[in-house]
Design a protein around this motif. Structure first.
Motif, PDB file in Angstrom:
ATOM      1  N   GLU A  65       1.003  -1.079  -0.035  1.00  0.00           N
ATOM      2  CA  GLU A  65       0.131   0.013  -0.105  1.00  0.00           C
ATOM      3  C   GLU A  65       0.760   1.281  -0.121  1.00  0.00           C
ATOM      4  OE1 GLU A  65      -3.664   0.110   2.782  1.00  0.00           O
ATOM      5  OE2 GLU A  65      -2.780   1.932   3.408  1.00  0.00           O
ATOM      6  N   THR A  67       0.762   5.561  -0.243  1.00  0.00           N
ATOM      7  CA  THR A  67       0.011   6.920  -0.307  1.00  0.00           C
ATOM      8  C   THR A  67       0.741   7.912  -1.217  1.00  0.00           C
ATOM      9  OG1 THR A  67      -0.949   6.033   1.636  1.00  0.00           O
ATOM     10  CG2 THR A  67      -1.358   8.453   1.323  1.00  0.00           C
ATOM     11  N   ALA A 109      -7.953  11.766  -6.903  1.00  0.00           N
ATOM     12  CA  ALA A 109      -7.875  11.484  -5.426  1.00  0.00           C
ATOM     13  C   ALA A 109      -8.521  10.107  -5.400  1.00  0.00           C
ATOM     14  CB  ALA A 109      -8.345  12.319  -4.500  1.00  0.00           C
ATOM     15  N   GLY A 110      -8.190   9.281  -4.620  1.00  0.00           N
ATOM     16  CA  GLY A 110      -9.035   7.712  -4.439  1.00  0.00           C
ATOM     17  C   GLY A 110      -8.112   6.962  -4.215  1.00  0.00           C
ATOM     18  N   THR A 111      -8.721   5.586  -3.982  1.00  0.00           N
ATOM     19  CA  THR A 111      -8.142   4.189  -3.650  1.00  0.00           C
ATOM     20  C   THR A 111      -8.027   3.485  -5.076  1.00  0.00           C
ATOM     21  OG1 THR A 111      -8.630   4.769  -1.281  1.00  0.00           O
ATOM     22  CG2 THR A 111      -7.925   2.430  -2.237  1.00  0.00           C
ATOM     23  N   TYR A 112      -6.942   3.064  -5.293  1.00  0.00           N
ATOM     24  CA  TYR A 112      -6.769   2.363  -6.456  1.00  0.00           C
ATOM     25  C   TYR A 112      -6.049   0.932  -5.955  1.00  0.00           C
ATOM     26  CZ  TYR A 112      -7.374   6.850  -8.745  1.00  0.00           C
ATOM     27  OH  TYR A 112      -7.600   8.261  -9.269  1.00  0.00           O
ATOM     28  N   ALA A 113      -7.128   0.020  -6.191  1.00  0.00           N
ATOM     29  CA  ALA A 113      -6.493  -1.312  -5.886  1.00  0.00           C
ATOM     30  C   ALA A 113      -5.884  -2.132  -7.301  1.00  0.00           C
ATOM     31  CB  ALA A 113      -7.608  -2.372  -5.250  1.00  0.00           C
ATOM     32  N   THR A 125      -2.349  -1.556  -3.228  1.00  0.00           N
ATOM     33  CA  THR A 125      -3.387  -0.551  -3.437  1.00  0.00           C
ATOM     34  C   THR A 125      -2.467   0.709  -3.357  1.00  0.00           C
ATOM     35  OG1 THR A 125      -4.523  -1.591  -1.863  1.00  0.00           O
ATOM     36  CG2 THR A 125      -5.003   0.540  -2.024  1.00  0.00           C
ATOM     37  N   ILE A 127      -3.187   4.621  -2.784  1.00  0.00           N
ATOM     38  CA  ILE A 127      -3.917   5.819  -2.197  1.00  0.00           C
ATOM     39  C   ILE A 127      -3.475   7.147  -2.519  1.00  0.00           C
ATOM     40  CG2 ILE A 127      -4.929   6.865   0.266  1.00  0.00           C
ATOM     41  CD1 ILE A 127      -4.446   3.820   1.156  1.00  0.00           C
ATOM     42  N   THR A 129      -4.336  11.028  -2.344  1.00  0.00           N
ATOM     43  CA  THR A 129      -4.838  12.130  -1.423  1.00  0.00           C
ATOM     44  C   THR A 129      -4.769  13.564  -2.078  1.00  0.00           C
ATOM     45  OG1 THR A 129      -2.769  12.253  -0.181  1.00  0.00           O
ATOM     46  CG2 THR A 129      -4.220  10.797   0.537  1.00  0.00           C
TER      47      THR A 129
END
Ligand code: CU
Length: 130
Positions: A65, A67, A109-113, A125, A127, A129
């Protein structure tokens, strides 16, 4: 007296020979130095490991993960001999061979798996921001 004078001449000749030898040695040293520099192997081009780098190693994303901020990019570098991908809904690295890399910029922005297409159990993932 005569013998001293002749010795002096001999010494002068010896000095000149020494200077000549020194010059030759110096030139050889310079030439060898140049050659050595030329023979130095070029630095291997390694992908730059920046802050937003995900290594693909041992069938895992490291870090799994990450960010980042909007507008930044993530670079995946495959360190395995096996080919991997980083495949999400919005991006796909395609198959990356060993030491091949893929960079994706994230503008929203978002969460990308994402997963690895040949090994879907590999999960990561990104993330993003504001
Ligand atoms: Cu894989």
């Amino acid at each position: 007296m005569k013998s001293i004078s002749s010795t002096g001449v001999v010494t002068m000749k010896k000095n000149k020979t020494w200077i000549l030898i020194m010059v030759i040695v110096l030139l050889l040293a310079i030439l060898t130095g140049c050659q050595t520099t030329g023979e130095n192997p070029p630095l291997e081009e390694e992908p730059e490991v920046g802050e937003n780098t995900v290594l693909i190693e041992n069938y895992k994303y490291a870090p799994a993960e990450i960010t980042i901020q909007v507008g930044e990019s993530v670079t995946w570098i495959n360190k395995d001999a096996v080919r991997h991908t980083a495949t999400g809904d919005d991006f796909d690295s395609g198959l990356l061979g060993k030491d091949e890399s893929f960079t994706q910029v994230f503008d929203k922005a978002g969460t990308y798996a994402y997963i690895c297409t040949p090994h879907p159990y590999m999960k990561g993932t990104v993330i993003v921001t504001e």
